[in-house]
Design a protein around this motif. Structure first.
Motif, PDB file in Angstrom:
ATOM      1  N   ALA A 256      37.021  50.173  35.363  1.00  0.00           N
ATOM      2  CA  ALA A 256      36.526  48.805  35.158  1.00  0.00           C
ATOM      3  C   ALA A 256      36.386  48.056  36.485  1.00  0.00           C
ATOM      4  O   ALA A 256      36.823  48.526  37.541  1.00  0.00           O
ATOM      5  N   GLU A 257      35.789  46.860  36.404  1.00  0.00           N
ATOM      6  CA  GLU A 257      35.331  46.133  37.595  1.00  0.00           C
ATOM      7  C   GLU A 257      36.407  45.911  38.651  1.00  0.00           C
ATOM      8  O   GLU A 257      36.170  46.132  39.843  1.00  0.00           O
ATOM      9  N   ALA A 258      37.587  45.413  38.221  1.00  0.00           N
ATOM     10  CA  ALA A 258      38.598  45.052  39.222  1.00  0.00           C
ATOM     11  C   ALA A 258      39.066  46.289  39.986  1.00  0.00           C
ATOM     12  O   ALA A 258      39.329  46.228  41.191  1.00  0.00           O
TER      13      ALA A 258
ATOM     14  N   ALA B 156      36.386  47.137  42.431  1.00  0.00           N
ATOM     15  CA  ALA B 156      36.439  46.251  43.604  1.00  0.00           C
ATOM     16  C   ALA B 156      37.480  46.743  44.600  1.00  0.00           C
ATOM     17  O   ALA B 156      37.350  46.554  45.806  1.00  0.00           O
ATOM     18  N   ALA B 157      38.522  47.405  44.071  1.00  0.00           N
ATOM     19  CA  ALA B 157      39.586  47.935  44.927  1.00  0.00           C
ATOM     20  C   ALA B 157      39.307  49.405  45.304  1.00  0.00           C
ATOM     21  O   ALA B 157      40.218  50.142  45.658  1.00  0.00           O
TER      22      ALA B 157
ATOM     23  N   CYS C 188      40.185  49.431  31.890  1.00  0.00           N
ATOM     24  CA  CYS C 188      41.259  48.473  32.161  1.00  0.00           C
ATOM     25  C   CYS C 188      42.584  48.846  31.504  1.00  0.00           C
ATOM     26  O   CYS C 188      42.671  49.131  30.323  1.00  0.00           O
TER      27      CYS C 188
ATOM     28  N   CYS D  17      45.075  45.135  36.912  1.00  0.00           N
ATOM     29  CA  CYS D  17      43.924  44.828  37.754  1.00  0.00           C
ATOM     30  C   CYS D  17      44.267  44.171  39.093  1.00  0.00           C
ATOM     31  O   CYS D  17      43.423  44.118  39.974  1.00  0.00           O
ATOM     32  N   ALA D  18      45.493  43.648  39.222  1.00  0.00           N
ATOM     33  CA  ALA D  18      45.887  43.072  40.509  1.00  0.00           C
ATOM     34  C   ALA D  18      46.578  44.112  41.383  1.00  0.00           C
ATOM     35  O   ALA D  18      46.941  43.818  42.524  1.00  0.00           O
TER      36      ALA D  18
ATOM     37  N   ASP E 291      39.141  42.727  28.649  1.00  0.00           N
ATOM     38  CA  ASP E 291      38.422  42.334  29.860  1.00  0.00           C
ATOM     39  C   ASP E 291      39.104  42.861  31.114  1.00  0.00           C
ATOM     40  O   ASP E 291      40.311  42.690  31.274  1.00  0.00           O
ATOM     41  N   SER E 292      38.295  43.428  31.994  1.00  0.00           N
ATOM     42  CA  SER E 292      38.816  43.747  33.312  1.00  0.00           C
ATOM     43  C   SER E 292      39.251  42.451  33.967  1.00  0.00           C
ATOM     44  O   SER E 292      38.653  41.400  33.734  1.00  0.00           O
ATOM     45  N   ALA E 293      40.302  42.524  34.788  1.00  0.00           N
ATOM     46  CA  ALA E 293      40.857  41.370  35.513  1.00  0.00           C
ATOM     47  C   ALA E 293      41.709  40.469  34.639  1.00  0.00           C
ATOM     48  O   ALA E 293      42.094  39.395  35.054  1.00  0.00           O
TER      49      ALA E 293
ATOM     50  N   ILE F 162      44.228  36.851  38.865  1.00  0.00           N
ATOM     51  CA  ILE F 162      43.445  37.095  40.075  1.00  0.00           C
ATOM     52  C   ILE F 162      43.573  38.573  40.429  1.00  0.00           C
ATOM     53  O   ILE F 162      44.679  39.097  40.560  1.00  0.00           O
ATOM     54  N   ALA F 163      42.411  39.240  40.577  1.00  0.00           N
ATOM     55  CA  ALA F 163      42.431  40.695  40.626  1.00  0.00           C
ATOM     56  C   ALA F 163      41.355  41.254  41.543  1.00  0.00           C
ATOM     57  O   ALA F 163      40.578  40.515  42.140  1.00  0.00           O
ATOM     58  N   GLY F 164      41.333  42.563  41.635  1.00  0.00           N
ATOM     59  CA  GLY F 164      40.303  43.249  42.407  1.00  0.00           C
ATOM     60  C   GLY F 164      40.734  43.442  43.852  1.00  0.00           C
ATOM     61  O   GLY F 164      41.875  43.786  44.131  1.00  0.00           O
TER      62      GLY F 164
ATOM     63  N   GLN G  88      33.718  37.769  40.180  1.00  0.00           N
ATOM     64  CA  GLN G  88      33.319  37.803  38.774  1.00  0.00           C
ATOM     65  C   GLN G  88      34.367  37.032  37.992  1.00  0.00           C
ATOM     66  O   GLN G  88      35.556  37.349  38.049  1.00  0.00           O
TER      67      GLN G  88
ATOM     68  N   PRO H 172      34.048  41.417  31.989  1.00  0.00           N
ATOM     69  CA  PRO H 172      32.795  42.178  32.076  1.00  0.00           C
ATOM     70  C   PRO H 172      31.583  41.411  31.567  1.00  0.00           C
ATOM     71  O   PRO H 172      30.455  41.792  31.864  1.00  0.00           O
TER      72      PRO H 172
ATOM     73  N   TYR I 158      28.773  36.727  38.144  1.00  0.00           N
ATOM     74  CA  TYR I 158      29.213  36.894  39.534  1.00  0.00           C
ATOM     75  C   TYR I 158      28.889  35.617  40.299  1.00  0.00           C
ATOM     76  O   TYR I 158      27.739  35.186  40.316  1.00  0.00           O
TER      77      TYR I 158
ATOM     78  N   THR J 160      37.754  38.516  39.487  1.00  0.00           N
ATOM     79  CA  THR J 160      37.747  39.728  40.300  1.00  0.00           C
ATOM     80  C   THR J 160      37.062  39.453  41.632  1.00  0.00           C
ATOM     81  O   THR J 160      35.891  39.067  41.662  1.00  0.00           O
ATOM     82  N   LEU J 161      37.794  39.662  42.720  1.00  0.00           N
ATOM     83  CA  LEU J 161      37.221  39.453  44.055  1.00  0.00           C
ATOM     84  C   LEU J 161      36.600  40.753  44.576  1.00  0.00           C
ATOM     85  O   LEU J 161      37.179  41.842  44.411  1.00  0.00           O
ATOM     86  N   PHE J 162      35.435  40.603  45.202  1.00  0.00           N
ATOM     87  CA  PHE J 162      34.756  41.735  45.836  1.00  0.00           C
ATOM     88  C   PHE J 162      34.506  41.370  47.297  1.00  0.00           C
ATOM     89  O   PHE J 162      34.126  40.236  47.593  1.00  0.00           O
TER      90      PHE J 162
ATOM     91  N   MET K 112      26.792  46.869  40.463  1.00  0.00           N
ATOM     92  CA  MET K 112      27.638  46.158  39.509  1.00  0.00           C
ATOM     93  C   MET K 112      26.826  45.712  38.290  1.00  0.00           C
ATOM     94  O   MET K 112      27.320  45.725  37.164  1.00  0.00           O
TER      95      MET K 112
END
Ligand SMILES: Cc1cc2nc3c(=O)[nH]c(=O)nc-3n(C[C@H](O)[C@H](O)[C@H](O)COP(=O)(O)O)c2cc1C
Ligand code: FES
Lengths: 156, 501
Positions: free
Chosen positions: A83-85, A88-89, A122, A126-127, B179-181, B329-331, B368, B372, B376, B404-406, B415
């Motif tokens: 998944a996205e987070a 991103a990592a 997920c 995610c952190a 949801d991611s994050a 807060i994630a990513g 984001q 999902p 963004y 989610t931070l990129f 994405m």
């Protein structure tokens, strides 16, 4: 290999234990999968009869959900978060390395039956991604290097 | 000696179980008597596993702990290399307004006595002295809106169920958190399960419902274990019983089952197909009976609202977004985790000041917001205040409040493609715009990636069709990440074209 009588007896017990629930089908399928590692084809008519629904309906439910397996998985299941987070990592590079090391793609099992690789969307980690779950154990902050180590441990 | 080490998934994923075992082994070897409490997480994911040791009645933090750091906990604590000082004094903790998460990380999640000692059950006790209408009014007046994503006023939903006539009614807690994050639901269930149980019991009183379900995703084994144990304890201690009882149910790996009607089908043992609305679940929900479906955080915010009053809760926030929100807060983030605060911080404050930007020390390119199905946001929109209407005004959403931070290495075309791919994988298949549209979307983005700029209007059209024609927000909101990527990061789409030429 389980004797088929033993298997159907055990399924009957599981059905008996859950039949009183409101909406018992998912709890039943989870219990069967926890017991046998998958939902055996032969369980379907038994479930259908107990719940007085059609076999097609039971099959439809099993196939709808990503969790339920119709065939046994490898001895170990490695779920990597896609998944996205985790992306991103830099989760994609972890996944690429894992596939390379195992020589398989998503949803496949190594030829020796040791490891099944699955995507997961997920894990709530995610952190501290990229995250994984190996046979129910959670792992965070993976790197391409550490995922190789993880696979070595699992394969042992 | 009193020590805490979280049982929370963050801590476990970073080796917490091994650290906990090592603490007990070290204590035994030294002949020191240790009381080890497995608490929830304080939400500072970068410090997990975070050990806490009581010194003169104050809890001092040590983290992130490794096995090598364990012996030091038995020596000169001030000299410990991972010493952080009093946990409550850390900037991350001091900056927050913890209402819903007040006890998470503080108490033993499975001690009802500690729960009570920290204000637990005050809301339920109060509710027991009130009429149904009074409880509903209190929740309505607090301004609480659903934290699951749609932001629907919780009190109004309860009123519908409360006033519906039926022989049975249900309270269903949506703990699918796909949801991611997002991990607020998980952290609450792992760290303070009685708060959710109390919130559901209050909902039961308010609506005349006697039965509750918590539908937890199967990806959350720790939350499932803790919630099951907590329900058993609550039943044994008489918090749950004849008036209101509940069951923990486990999902089976389908993102769409977070959508409330799909969730109800799944609970009933069917495929998780979305139902057309109306009828609303509030009138015809689980087994066709009036049903409240609420997110974990919506329900877990009710006890403090009842205990301290609607006015107290409503006093926090901004515009029509009242109270507090647990930001997740994630990513690619330096200081990631859970941060509960009143609505109204700007996105920039959250990203730069609280989260400290990216762990790669590179510029934040995009955030984001809302999982999902969320948009963004580029730096140009970092002045957007965190609130439902404020994000909607910028073609975004806050959803379940995940961010989610990129960094600048992110490829926004990739994405956008992923958003369509995810929709295709997770679509329940009932409506065409979502099922087919998402697959066409992947193909169209692949054309764009090959440098075919003619595909842009096709993508825009497709997104419009999905937005207007989908049965639920899976297909309906997938255009948010896709179109925001295209709108705010056109260079990533043009680069493919240049490369092709
Ligand atoms: C595809 C999809 C997934 C969803 N996932 C969740 C979820 O995981 N958790 C949640 O609380 N709400 C989720 N929702 C929103 C629910 O449909 C519903 O609005 C919510 O549970 C209502 O509770 P609330 O009013 O307390 O927010 C999802 C919606 C859609 C369309
Ligand atoms: S996005 Fe990977 S754990 Fe949440």
């Amino acid at each position: 290999m389980l004797d088929s009588h033993v298997q159907s007896d055990r399924i009957a017990e599981i059905l008996e234990a859950h039949i009183g629930l409101e909406g018992p089908l998912l709890p039943i399928l989870h219990a069967i999968q926890a017991e046998f590692g998958h939902v055996p084809e032969s369980a379907i008519p038994q479930i259908a009869a107990a719940l007085t629904i059609s076999k097609a309906e039971v099959h439809g439910v099993i196939s709808f959900y990503h969790d339920f397996r119709e065939r046994p998985a490898g001895r170990h299941v490695l779920k990597l978060c896609r998944a996205e987070a985790c992306q991103a990592a830099f989760g994609n590079s972890v996944a690429e390395r894992a596939k390379q090391k195992l020589g398989i793609d998503w949803h496949e099992t190594t030829p020796d039956g040791a490891v099944t690789l699955e995507p997961v969307f997920c894990l709530g980690l995610c952190a501290c991604g990229p995250a994984a779950m190996v046979d129910g154990r959670l792992v965070g902050m993976l790197t391409p290097k550490s995922v190789e180590k993880l696979i070595d441990e699992v394969e042992k | 000696m009193r020590v805490w080490l979280p049982l929370d998934s963050f801590a476990l994923a970073m080796g917490g179980e091994e650290v906990a075992r090592a603490i007990l082994a070290e204590a035994k070897a030294r002949g020191v008597e240790v009381t080890l409490t497995r608490n929830g997480s304080r939400g500072m994911a970068w410090l997990e596993p975070l050990a806490e040791v009581e010194v003169n009645g104050v809890r001092h933090g040590f983290g992130p702990m490794t096995l090598a750091d364990v012996p030091g906990l038995f020596g000169d604590l001030a000299a410990h290399p991972k010493a952080l000082g009093p946990v409550e004094e850390l900037g991350w903790m001091k900056g927050q307004t913890r209402l819903t998460f007040a006890r998470v990380g503080v108490i033993d999640p499975l001690s009802l006595a500690e729960y009570r000692a920290h204000g637990g059950l005050e809301g339920l006790d109060k509710a027991r002295t009130m009429t149904k209408a009074q409880i509903v009014a209190e929740v309505t007046d607090s301004g609480l809106r659903g934290r699951g994503g749609a932001g629907f006023p919780t009190g109004i939903k309860w009123k519908t169920v409360s006033e519906a006539k039926a022989d049975r009614k249900y309270i269903v807690c949506n703990a699918d958190e796909g949801d991611s994050a997002t991990f607020a639901d998980r952290m609450l269930m792992e760290g303070d399960p009685f708060t959710l149980i109390e919130g559901m019991a209050i909902a039961g009183l308010a609506c005349g419902a006697t039965k509750g379900f918590v539908y937890i995703r199967s990806e959350y084994p720790v939350a499932i274990r803790v919630m099951r144990a907590a329900v058993d304890i609550a039943r044994a201690e008489g918090v749950l019983g004849k008036a209101f009882d509940m069951e923990i149910r486990v999902g089976a790996g389908a993102y769409v089952c977070g959508e409330e009607t799909s969730l109800l089908n799944s609970l009933e043992g069917k495929r998780g197909i979305v139902r057309a609305k109306p009828p609303l679940p509030a009138l015809e929900g689980f087994m066709g009976k009036p049903t409240v479906v609420n997110n974990v955080i919506s329900l877990a915010s009710v006890p403090v609202i009842l205990a301290k009053g609607a006015a107290f809760y409503k006093d926090f926030g901004l515009g029509r977004s009242r109270g507090t929100i647990p930001l997740q807060i994630a990513g690619n983030v330096k200081y990631g985790g859970l941060y509960e605060t009143a609505f109204g911080l700007t996105l920039g404050e959250i990203v730069d000041r609280i989260a400290g930007g990216c762990f790669t020390d590179r510029p934040v390119k995009a955030v984001q917001v809302g999982g999902p199905l969320g948009a963004y946001f580029p730096r140009a929109l970092f002045d957007t205040p965190f609130g439902y209407e404020e994000f909607a005004a910028k073609d975004g959403l806050i959803g379940h409040a995940g961010l989610t931070l990129f960094d600048d290495s992110a490829d926004m075309l990739a994405m956008a493609r992923f958003a369509m791919e995810f929709c295709a994988i997770e679509s329940c298949g009932k409506c065409t715009p979502c099922r087919i549209g998402s697959t066409r979307g992947v193909e169209t983005l692949d054309r764009l990636a090959r440098g075919d700029a003619d595909a842009i209007p096709i993508l825009t059209d497709l997104c419009n069709t999905m937005k207007l024609g989908s049965l639920c927000a899976l297909g309906g909101f997938t255009p948010y990440p896709v179109m925001s990527a295209l709108t705010h990061f056109p260079d990533d789409f043009a680069r493919a074209k240049e490369a092709a030429e």
